[in-house]
Design an enzyme around this catalytic site. Structure first.
Site, PDB file in Angstrom:
ATOM      1  N   CYS B  37       0.807  -1.225   0.000  1.00 36.58           N
ATOM      2  CA  CYS B  37       0.000   0.000   0.000  1.00 36.58           C
ATOM      3  C   CYS B  37       0.838   1.272   0.000  1.00 36.58           C
ATOM      4  O   CYS B  37       0.312   2.365  -0.165  1.00 36.58           O
ATOM      5  CB  CYS B  37      -0.947   0.007   1.195  1.00 36.58           C
ATOM      6  SG  CYS B  37      -0.130  -0.250   2.761  1.00 36.58           S
ATOM      7  N   ASP B  39       2.520   2.449   2.572  1.00 37.85           N
ATOM      8  CA  ASP B  39       2.629   3.062   3.900  1.00 37.85           C
ATOM      9  C   ASP B  39       4.080   3.035   4.374  1.00 37.85           C
ATOM     10  O   ASP B  39       4.779   2.048   4.160  1.00 37.85           O
ATOM     11  CB  ASP B  39       1.807   2.258   4.928  1.00 37.85           C
ATOM     12  CG  ASP B  39       0.312   2.500   4.781  1.00 37.85           C
ATOM     13  OD1 ASP B  39      -0.073   3.258   3.883  1.00 37.85           O
ATOM     14  OD2 ASP B  39      -0.444   1.924   5.573  1.00 37.85           O
ATOM     15  N   CYS B  62      -2.610   4.603   6.463  1.00 32.52           N
ATOM     16  CA  CYS B  62      -4.037   4.590   6.795  1.00 32.52           C
ATOM     17  C   CYS B  62      -4.239   4.695   8.303  1.00 32.52           C
ATOM     18  O   CYS B  62      -3.294   4.629   9.086  1.00 32.52           O
ATOM     19  CB  CYS B  62      -4.674   3.306   6.280  1.00 32.52           C
ATOM     20  SG  CYS B  62      -4.085   1.849   7.137  1.00 32.52           S
ATOM     21  N   CYS B 105      -1.132  -3.909   8.931  1.00 33.88           N
ATOM     22  CA  CYS B 105      -0.754  -2.677   9.619  1.00 33.88           C
ATOM     23  C   CYS B 105      -0.129  -2.990  10.982  1.00 33.88           C
ATOM     24  O   CYS B 105       0.820  -2.333  11.404  1.00 33.88           O
ATOM     25  CB  CYS B 105      -1.969  -1.782   9.822  1.00 33.88           C
ATOM     26  SG  CYS B 105      -2.756  -1.267   8.288  1.00 33.88           S
TER      27      CYS B 105
END
Lengths: 194, 128
Positions: B37, B39, B62, B105
């Site tokens: 993603c 991140d 996020c 995450c």
């Protein structure tokens, strides 16, 4: 090139090897990043027409289901192949690397640590810039946009050369840069954010 | 997708956002990324006598990634580095009620604290 769609009569759809077709084969294209755009459009339209559920509304339940599944698969193939980035990422996936996965073997490869450090440090600079005015932000945006294009060009070269690993590495960098670019755009849109 | 109350709380009031001076001897810095993603997460710890006395993070990602790193910095303060090393992503995911698509995450936050400890230990001759 195989174009089977036209030869099928409305009520006899062969469920056959539905799951085995990749997006390129489904839309009658040679596998590769460089595609014939006209053939993509033409073949997609032809298959959409012949597989359209309305055309099979009077058929048996199995044929109706196959038509529905095929229509969905045609749409998905078209959605992926018409987009240059999705197409590139899909080719990498066909080559065995899924950029949406974090699996250490088959998932997206991790970039160099130096690249991640740079991504953090550039965020720090972005925070400073948001107080420095629109011109500086626009300049940074152009800079990152160019880098994005450059890493994508690297990915395409790698795909042309059949080097899935190198393509995957470049496409991962592209994703990080895309994320950064989105943040710059957000900063441009709301200049008063701290 | 609905975020849990705890994720929203950490997202809206993140604890310990900021930086420590990475050149300092007592500071360990971990920088990790989620390639899927884009991140990126930086997590830093200050260690005195094997105990983590301060922790800071900066996460560009996020809500779940921000919440995971925020939570970890809260947890590790006052912990011995040996204990902080044992933090598992499953504990983070459970505390924040992360849905399956956001488990990565919490993995990122676990990787970040481990990387920060490894950086600190490297500075001190990696005695472990």
């Amino acid at each position: 090139m195989t174009v089977a769609a036209e030869s099928q009569s409305a009520s006899e759809l062969d469920p056959g090897l539905e799951g085995a077709l990749d997006h390129f084969a489904r839309l009658g294209l040679e596998r590769g990043w460089r595609i014939d755009r006209d053939a993509l459009e033409d073949n997609y339209l032809a298959r959409s027409r012949s597989d359209h559920p309305d055309r099979h509304a009077g058929a048996d339940a199995r044929t109706r289901r196959v038509a529905l599944e095929r229509s969905a698969a045609n749409n998905e193939a078209y959605r992926v192949l018409r987009d240059p980035v999705r197409r590139a990422e899909y080719l990498v996936k066909l080559g065995g690397i899924d950029l949406d996965s974090s699996d250490p073997q088959t998932g997206a490869p991790h970039p160099e640590q130096s690249f991640l450090i740079e991504m953090i440090e550039r965020r720090d600079r972005l925070e400073e810039l948001t107080t420095g005015g629109e011109d500086a932000l626009a300049e940074l945006r152009d800079e990152v946009d160019e880098e994005l294009d450059a890493v994508f060009a690297t990915a395409v070269d790698a795909l042309d050369g059949g080097d899935t690993q190198a393509a995957a590495a470049a496409l991962v960098q592209r994703r990080y840069l895309q994320r950064f670019l989105d943040e710059i755009d957000a900063a441009i849109d709301s200049p008063n954010q701290p | 997708m609905a975020y849990s109350d705890k994720v929203i709380d950490h997202y809206e009031n993140p604890r310990n956002v900021g930086s420590l001076d990475k050149s300092e001897d007592e500071v360990g810095t971990g920088i990790v990324g989620a390639p899927a993603c884009g991140d990126v997460m930086k997590l830093q710890i200050r260690v005195e006598d094997d105990v983590i006395t301060d922790a800071k993070f900066k996460t560009y990602g996020c809500g779940s990634a921000i919440a995971s790193s925020s939570l970890v910095t809260e947890w590790v303060k006052g912990m011995k580095i040996g204990d902080a090393m044992q933090i598992k992503n499953s504990q983070i995911a459970e505390e924040l009620s992360l849905p399956p698509v956001k488990i990565h995450c919490s993995v990122l936050a676990e990787d970040a604290i481990k990387a920060a400890i490894a950086d600190y230990q490297k500075k001190h001759g990696a005695s472990e």
